[in-house]
Write an enzyme that holds these catalytic residues in place. Sequence first.
Site, short mmCIF file in Angstrom:
data_model
loop_
_atom_site.label_atom_id
_atom_site.label_comp_id
_atom_site.label_asym_id
_atom_site.label_seq_id
_atom_site.Cartn_x
_atom_site.Cartn_y
_atom_site.Cartn_z
N CYS A 98 0.85 -1.18 0.00
CA CYS A 98 0.00 0.00 0.00
C CYS A 98 0.89 1.24 0.00
CB CYS A 98 -0.90 -0.01 1.23
SG CYS A 98 -2.02 1.40 1.35
N HIS A 137 -8.91 -3.87 -1.97
CA HIS A 137 -7.97 -3.09 -1.18
C HIS A 137 -8.42 -1.62 -1.09
CE1 HIS A 137 -3.81 -1.93 0.18
NE2 HIS A 137 -4.23 -0.77 -0.31
N GLU A 138 -8.72 -1.04 -2.25
CA GLU A 138 -9.10 0.38 -2.27
C GLU A 138 -10.46 0.60 -1.62
OE1 GLU A 138 -6.78 2.36 -2.83
OE2 GLU A 138 -5.45 0.93 -3.82
N HIS A 141 -10.23 1.07 2.03
CA HIS A 141 -9.86 2.44 2.42
C HIS A 141 -11.11 3.31 2.60
CE1 HIS A 141 -5.51 2.47 2.38
NE2 HIS A 141 -5.45 1.98 1.15
#
Length: 184
Positions: A98, A137-138, A141
Amino acid sequence: LWKELRYMIITDEEILLSPSLPVSADEISDILERLEYEIAHSNGVINDDDLAIGLAACQIGLLKKAFIVRISKKHSYNFINPEIISLKEPVIFTKEGCLSYPGKQIRTLRFNKIEIVDDLHPQGLHLTGLPAIAAQHEYQHTIGQSMFRNELSKLKDDELCLCGSNITFSKCCRIELRKNMRII
């Protein structure tokens, strides 16, 4: 003017672990332009081997539900106010990194196939492989989580599985991983 200020990748966990707010229609183009600019200027920042393939708005200091994925020209996606609605085929992703955690790579539980809906894809978008993993993953966030939530060594057998089945990890995706042992 904002290009002159250049957003740097945020490493402050207080910001990174805060849930993002919805994006309004009048904010979309500006947020996507800022993300595009920053990801283009982030490649090779950590070292020459690192390649940024995704970036969420919170990583540039904008607590908004938006992110981009840039694997290739064919696999280039924008997401505004996303929601992952299905996760299938658990896999072990061996070197997840990341931009907000420079130099760290971990083994994570991810899913090879996902379906995601958002303002730009209201009918849903099916992603497979690396685009699916990057989107997961994003997306994390945007909901105030980091990749460390999915770190394989930290998953507990008696906790609810990350796939959303409401079954414990030991009775759900851990069994699937043992059967298929898909490692990417």
